[in-house]
Motif scaffolding. Sequence first.
Motif: not given
Ligand SMILES: NC(=O)c1ccc[n+]([C@@H]2O[C@H](COP(=O)([O-])OP(=O)(O)OC[C@H]3O[C@@H](n4cnc5c(N)ncnc54)[C@H](OP(=O)(O)O)[C@@H]3O)[C@@H](O)[C@H]2O)c1
Length: 307
Positions: A45, A155-156, A176, A179, A194, A212, A234, A252, A254, A297-298
Amino acid sequence: MRAVVVNQWGGPETLTVAELDRPAPGLGEVLVRVHAAGVNPVDWKTRATGGLIEWGAVPAVGWDVSGTVEAVGPGVTVFRPGDEVFGMPLFPRQAGGYAEYVVAPARHLAPKPESLTHVEAAALPLAALTAWQALVDTAGVQPGQRVLVHAAAGGVGHFAVQIAKALGAYVIGTASAGKHDLVRSLGADEVVDYRTVRFEDVVSDVDVVLDGLGGETAERSLKVLRPGGRLIVLPGPDDVPAETGAVRAEWMLVDPDHLGLREIAALVGRGALKPVVEAVLPLAEAAKAHELGEQGRTTGKIVLSVA
Ligand SMILES: NC(=O)c1ccc[n+]([C@@H]2O[C@H](COP(=O)([O-])OP(=O)(O)OC[C@H]3O[C@@H](n4cnc5c(N)ncnc54)[C@H](OP(=O)(O)O)[C@@H]3O)[C@@H](O)[C@H]2O)c1
């Protein structure tokens, strides 16, 4: 040293490997030889737009690192050369984690969990600290409470499921269908597909939602909270829906806090927390790691191997 820098804000192709001077640790700082660097959505981002991050003269993305202390600056008493450490230094200022060396304030690092490789430890800091700070520091999750984790395989999410379970919560995750076995194996009591089910039709009386995804998922999440419940969003402050009824919704950010890292390392040490690493790529393939991650999709984490 080799470091991945951003030529101009834009797509993955704007990442290139540059030769930069190795940084020197100043007062209270530690120089870390990076063995592995974790990849997070904030990396791509901010690569795309610069975002709200405070950048140095040469923009260099990445925060999550695991490595070995190479040298310490004056006044550092908690680490010595040779110590193995992990952390997400300086966030939300530039750290330049995708590099052979980074400099970190001593208290932005913690001892690496001994049972993990550097690749596994580099998967932890930003995502696991986010989950810890949301569930423990912000929401104060108690045993028996009901916690809904969106994107539970990401990830989170995959750390949040494990941490909520370790806190004694009843854990529901969204993912999905392919997973679901993984999310259950991490400790989820229920998993909602979902893609075929609206989670608010089957989930209710939730104490804490960790979201997230933001957008309409955040809006719909308000419906599943019980009075007094908390929604922690997030992606960004604009994703927080207007509160309705006796619930609280907030964004929030981090923080690179070493106390949380130490709690996370303790959970790893007692077998309650384990990173899932979907892909490991060499530092020179940072652009490919971003292309992969940006598909959204990670499963677990993507990590760059540096040393
Ligand atoms: N505010 C903060 O301090 C902070 C800190 C960390 C992260 N974040 C934000 O939080 C978000 C998530 O971060 P991350 O690292 O966890 O991302 P990520 O690892 O890229 O998340 C990928 C996962 O999201 C799932 N996903 C996608 N659409 C979905 C839906 N509609 N319902 C349920 N699951 C879904 C995917 O599963 P499927 O393949 O099953 O769809 C995949 O496993 C990002 O926007 C990041 O920037 C913010």
